[in-house]
Enzyme design. Sequence first.
Site, short mmCIF file in Angstrom:
data_model
loop_
_atom_site.label_atom_id
_atom_site.label_comp_id
_atom_site.label_asym_id
_atom_site.label_seq_id
_atom_site.Cartn_x
_atom_site.Cartn_y
_atom_site.Cartn_z
CD GLU A 1 -2.63 1.32 0.19
OE1 GLU A 1 -3.40 0.42 -0.18
OE2 GLU A 1 -2.50 2.39 -0.44
CG PHE A 2 2.62 2.41 -2.86
CD1 PHE A 2 3.93 2.20 -2.46
CD2 PHE A 2 2.04 1.49 -3.71
CE1 PHE A 2 4.65 1.10 -2.90
CE2 PHE A 2 2.75 0.38 -4.16
CZ PHE A 2 4.06 0.18 -3.76
CE LYS B 1 4.69 0.70 2.34
NZ LYS B 1 3.81 1.81 2.15
CG LEU C 1 13.11 17.94 -4.01
CD1 LEU C 1 13.26 18.75 -5.29
CD2 LEU C 1 14.42 17.20 -3.71
CB ALA D 1 15.05 21.61 4.00
N GLY D 2 13.52 20.30 6.48
CA GLY D 2 12.81 20.52 7.74
C GLY D 2 13.52 19.87 8.90
CB CYS E 1 5.49 4.70 6.56
SG CYS E 1 3.81 4.07 6.56
NE ARG F 1 0.88 5.87 13.98
CZ ARG F 1 0.26 5.03 13.16
NH1 ARG F 1 0.57 3.76 13.17
NH2 ARG F 1 -0.66 5.46 12.32
#
Length: 445
Positions: free
Chosen positions: A152-153, A205, A251, A253-254, A261, A328
Amino acid sequence: MMHITVAGTGYVGLVTGVCLAEVGHIVTCVDPIQEKIELLHKNISPIYEPRLDGLIRKNAEAKKLFFTCDYKKAYANADIIIIGVGTPENEDGSANLTFLYTVAREIAQSVEKDCLVVIKSTVPIGTNDKMEAFMQKNVVNDVKIEVASNPEFLSQGTAVHDTMHASRIVIGIESDRAKQTLMEMYEPFQQPIISMNRRSAEMVKYASNDFLALKISFVNDIANLCEVVGANIDDVTNGMSYDSRIGNKFLQAGIGYGGSCFPKDTKALHWLSEEEGYVLRTVKAAIEVNEKQKFKLMKKARKEFASFAGLKVAVLGVTFKAGTDDLREAPSIPNVRLLLNEGANVHLYDPIGAANFKKIFPTQVTYESTIEEAIENADICFIFTEWKKIKDFPLSLFREKMASPYIYDGRNCYSLAEAQKADIFYRSIGRPAVNHVSEKETVEI
Ligand code: UDX
């Protein structure tokens, strides 16, 4: 129309079940947690996900969607059983398959006709083979259980859209019969179906998630270097994005990736490769960069604040990304813990995630219902999530409301020009610093 049973009502299981009902199948979702099933019977989704409640109601009323704790009945005569239970991280980084095996045992004890079991949960390579052998060994009735992989994506916050308009459907099969069954199930979606063997599908996956995680860690790594050499990461990624081989997504940044996941899937693949005697260096690097990136803002703030004791600290945004209430692996959690341990008075605002945050920090944090209240008289402000409400907040109000306008933005929510105009002390990721007028320089690198 097929009779499909889905095990698990989390992001993967519930969204899959609801969307399969929406395209015409008869779907029963099974979960052992009574409270979840009771909510679903009232057409309330136990997870926050746009469009889901409406679709649950619509399909439940049309008698295409059912919810139950009674797995025996739900599995007995299903054409297809989809497993979408969680595969959380073990202490050592490996994937925990306890839920999966519990469901497998229940299926083996319950099925009364031949059926295809489809594993949607993200599982280590080779798990589909093991699950098939396990169920065949434990099967009670004289029936054949075949297993297919179908990763699953979907992303949280856009899960329904991602399922209804998936870029591709990957199926891992070992027989023509399994392929035909899955093609029939997915036929109404009219999406490209890519078939391969089960191990390759399992790998698609992990490789997809780990590639995206790697992309983010690479950008964060370059962002950190931009700070050192005086470049601006937002301009750099914009310049890169016009090359279609690089693309313009993932792309940003953070302060690092979180969620259910990327952190778990990078560690699981790395763990699995080590088990096989191979070191997956690139994924290892992605994990290491991310671990450090989480504390990037704190490291910056240390330059101005030797200690946070007794300070009023505003925290804006706590979810692992905008558009979800999920915490999470959210970078906010270890950062808030750090602030509290040092004796800071944390005043927090998040439009959706505050209730869940309260379960982790019930009394130690003051929960505010507006940004204004959170920043009122604050000495410092940390931004951990790029909520639209935060991005749209007028910067002049930081200057007006805060005791001292020290803003540390982990998601580059504001333009540097705006920050300069608002006369705030502003630190972001991979971009030049902006100083408050009381500081000696207006822009320092
Ligand atoms: C991800 C995958 O996108 C999805 O395909 C898979 O099925 C499940 O995992 P999700 O965890 O919902 O989905 O969130 P995603 O939007 O991918 O973001 C993951 C994390 O990466 C977030 O913490 C987000 O803030 C961060 N991120 C994402 C960045 O830091 N920069 C980016 O450019 C993109």
